[in-house]
Design a protein around this motif. Structure first.
Motif, mmCIF file in Angstrom:
data_model
loop_
_atom_site.group_PDB
_atom_site.id
_atom_site.type_symbol
_atom_site.label_atom_id
_atom_site.label_comp_id
_atom_site.label_asym_id
_atom_site.label_seq_id
_atom_site.Cartn_x
_atom_site.Cartn_y
_atom_site.Cartn_z
ATOM 1 N N ASP A 77 0.832 -1.207 0.000
ATOM 2 C CA ASP A 77 0.000 0.000 0.000
ATOM 3 C C ASP A 77 0.868 1.259 0.000
ATOM 4 O O ASP A 77 0.591 2.222 -0.724
ATOM 5 N N VAL A 78 1.901 1.271 0.837
ATOM 6 C CA VAL A 78 2.780 2.442 0.917
ATOM 7 C C VAL A 78 3.461 2.684 -0.425
ATOM 8 O O VAL A 78 3.517 3.821 -0.923
ATOM 9 N N LEU A 79 3.956 1.630 -1.041
ATOM 10 C CA LEU A 79 4.626 1.774 -2.336
ATOM 11 C C LEU A 79 3.656 2.236 -3.424
ATOM 12 O O LEU A 79 4.026 3.032 -4.293
ATOM 13 N N THR A 80 2.435 1.751 -3.377
ATOM 14 C CA THR A 80 1.431 2.183 -4.358
ATOM 15 C C THR A 80 1.169 3.677 -4.233
ATOM 16 O O THR A 80 1.052 4.392 -5.239
ATOM 17 N N LEU A 81 1.088 4.175 -3.001
ATOM 18 C CA LEU A 81 0.906 5.609 -2.789
ATOM 19 C C LEU A 81 2.100 6.391 -3.336
ATOM 20 O O LEU A 81 1.928 7.399 -4.033
ATOM 21 N N LEU A 82 3.302 5.934 -3.058
ATOM 22 C CA LEU A 82 4.493 6.656 -3.520
ATOM 23 C C LEU A 82 4.598 6.627 -5.047
ATOM 24 O O LEU A 82 5.010 7.616 -5.662
ATOM 25 N N ASP A 83 4.211 5.525 -5.647
ATOM 26 C CA ASP A 83 4.186 5.469 -7.116
ATOM 27 C C ASP A 83 3.164 6.451 -7.672
ATOM 28 O O ASP A 83 3.413 7.127 -8.682
ATOM 29 N N HIS A 84 2.016 6.523 -7.017
ATOM 30 C CA HIS A 84 0.976 7.470 -7.441
ATOM 31 C C HIS A 84 1.485 8.909 -7.376
ATOM 32 O O HIS A 84 1.166 9.732 -8.243
ATOM 33 N N LEU A 85 2.295 9.199 -6.356
ATOM 34 C CA LEU A 85 2.836 10.544 -6.179
ATOM 35 C C LEU A 85 4.110 10.762 -7.012
ATOM 36 O O LEU A 85 4.709 11.834 -6.943
ATOM 37 N N GLU A 86 4.490 9.723 -7.763
ATOM 38 C CA GLU A 86 5.668 9.775 -8.639
ATOM 39 C C GLU A 86 6.939 10.068 -7.838
ATOM 40 O O GLU A 86 7.809 10.838 -8.253
ATOM 41 N N ILE A 87 7.037 9.428 -6.685
ATOM 42 C CA ILE A 87 8.226 9.545 -5.842
ATOM 43 C C ILE A 87 9.030 8.257 -5.992
ATOM 44 O O ILE A 87 8.600 7.187 -5.548
ATOM 45 N N GLU A 88 10.169 8.358 -6.616
ATOM 46 C CA GLU A 88 10.977 7.174 -6.902
ATOM 47 C C GLU A 88 11.926 6.848 -5.757
ATOM 48 O O GLU A 88 12.120 5.692 -5.399
ATOM 49 N N ARG A 89 12.530 7.875 -5.187
ATOM 50 C CA ARG A 89 13.517 7.655 -4.133
ATOM 51 C C ARG A 89 13.108 8.466 -2.906
ATOM 52 O O ARG A 89 12.616 9.593 -3.020
ATOM 53 N N PHE A 90 13.331 7.913 -1.711
ATOM 54 C CA PHE A 90 12.785 8.528 -0.503
ATOM 55 C C PHE A 90 13.527 8.045 0.735
ATOM 56 O O PHE A 90 14.301 7.080 0.685
ATOM 57 N N VAL A 91 13.271 8.726 1.832
ATOM 58 C CA VAL A 91 13.702 8.313 3.166
ATOM 59 C C VAL A 91 12.503 7.715 3.877
ATOM 60 O O VAL A 91 11.403 8.274 3.816
ATOM 61 N N LEU A 92 12.684 6.590 4.549
ATOM 62 C CA LEU A 92 11.608 5.951 5.299
ATOM 63 C C LEU A 92 11.831 6.142 6.791
ATOM 64 O O LEU A 92 12.931 5.891 7.304
ATOM 65 N N VAL A 93 10.778 6.584 7.491
ATOM 66 C CA VAL A 93 10.798 6.671 8.955
ATOM 67 C C VAL A 93 9.594 5.889 9.451
ATOM 68 O O VAL A 93 8.447 6.285 9.210
ATOM 69 N N GLY A 94 9.834 4.784 10.135
ATOM 70 C CA GLY A 94 8.735 3.934 10.573
ATOM 71 C C GLY A 94 8.742 3.700 12.069
ATOM 72 O O GLY A 94 9.794 3.396 12.655
ATOM 73 N N HIS A 95 7.584 3.843 12.697
ATOM 74 C CA HIS A 95 7.449 3.605 14.133
ATOM 75 C C HIS A 95 6.800 2.251 14.379
ATOM 76 O O HIS A 95 5.748 1.942 13.815
ATOM 77 N N SER A 96 7.425 1.422 15.205
ATOM 78 C CA SER A 96 6.866 0.142 15.630
ATOM 79 C C SER A 96 6.509 -0.724 14.414
ATOM 80 O O SER A 96 7.395 -1.100 13.653
ATOM 81 N N MET A 97 5.236 -1.012 14.190
ATOM 82 C CA MET A 97 4.844 -1.773 13.005
ATOM 83 C C MET A 97 5.261 -1.043 11.736
ATOM 84 O O MET A 97 5.591 -1.670 10.719
#
Length: 259
Positions: A77-97
């Motif tokens: 789901d997260v990748l689908t959103l980023l593809d929709h926003l045309e964001i190819e490269r990014f920094v990930l910050v994830g809490h817990s799950m």
């Protein structure tokens, strides 16, 4: 707020900050039963100079949808959103799950993740026999009590009670199906034997008094990473809201440091 339809779910997200910033966007991923507002302090800070994205995961917050069974499906789901926003490269910050989701994405798409930050997260949930039996038994209590107990335990003793009650109310809005299914998904999550493959610069930030995912489990994971920076903060499991300014400062130093 914008929404994106993804496989029967409407994902609510925020996309803020300058689109022409030199730095790649930062993507914030919340944890189990939480919502995107866990990151309010960090969003306000980073949106001043770089693009920042956060979302309510499927079935959480203002997003709809259920039926998700695994951490990998949430990562999709997260990748689908980023593809929709045309964001190819990014920094990930994830809490817990959200950190489990971040590790899943980084293992599958290392070329897309510039840096990764794991906040109160681990690669494998490990229990003693006694605690495992206790955790299994906790699923048999009434649902609202199950949620309230887990959220209450997430905060370091002494955190304001009214704030804890507010987070319990927010978490209780998540459906029983989503809560219990993803509780099982987290317990089944295990990439500890693969984290040695990760070459992405990684910061692990953990609350010293985290009893949900104890710091010793994070340190076990850190040993397996080829190159990880570790920061321990005087807090429980809910660092983004227990120590928001300290976490933001820690993230800022890591993200602005030269590779």
């Amino acid at each position: 707020m914008p929404q994106l339809d993804v496989d029967g779910a409407a994902l609510t997200y925020d996309d803020e900050g300058p689109r022409d910033a030199a730095d790649v966007p930062v993507v914030f991923v919340h944890g189990w039963t939480a919502n995107r507002h866990r990151w309010d302090h960090q969003m306000t800070h980073f949106a001043e100079r770089r693009r920042v994205i956060r979302l309510d995961l499927r079935g959480h917050g203002e997003s709809t949808g259920a039926g998700v069974r695994t951490i990998a499906e949430l990562a999709s789901d997260v990748l689908t959103l980023l593809d929709h926003l045309e964001i190819e490269r990014f920094v990930l910050v994830g809490h817990s799950m959200g950190g489990m989701i971040s590790q899943t994405i980084t293992l599958a798409h290392p070329d897309r993740v510039e840096r990764m930050v794991l906040v109160d997260s681990i690669a494998r949930m490990t229990y003693s026999r006694g605690r495992g039996l206790l955790m299994a038994a906790s699923t048999l209590v009434p649902f609202k009590l199950f949620v309230a107990t887990n959220i209450r335990r997430a905060f370091k003793p002494g955190y304001p009670r009214e704030e804890i009650r507010r987070h319990i109310r927010d978490s209780a809005q998540t459906s029983r199906e989503v809560v219990m299914t993803l509780y099982g998904a987290m317990r089944a999550f295990d990439v500890l034997d693969r984290v040695g493959e990760i070459r992405t610069p990684t910061l692990m930030v953990h609350g010293y008094d985290d009893i949900q995912l104890p710091v010793r489990q994070m340190l076990r994971m850190a040993k397996a990473y080829p190159d990880a920076e570790v920061r321990i903060i005087d807090a429980g499991h809910e660092l983004p809201v227990e120590k928001p300014a300290e976490l933001t400062e820690t993230l800022d130093r890591f993200l602005t440091r030269a590779s």
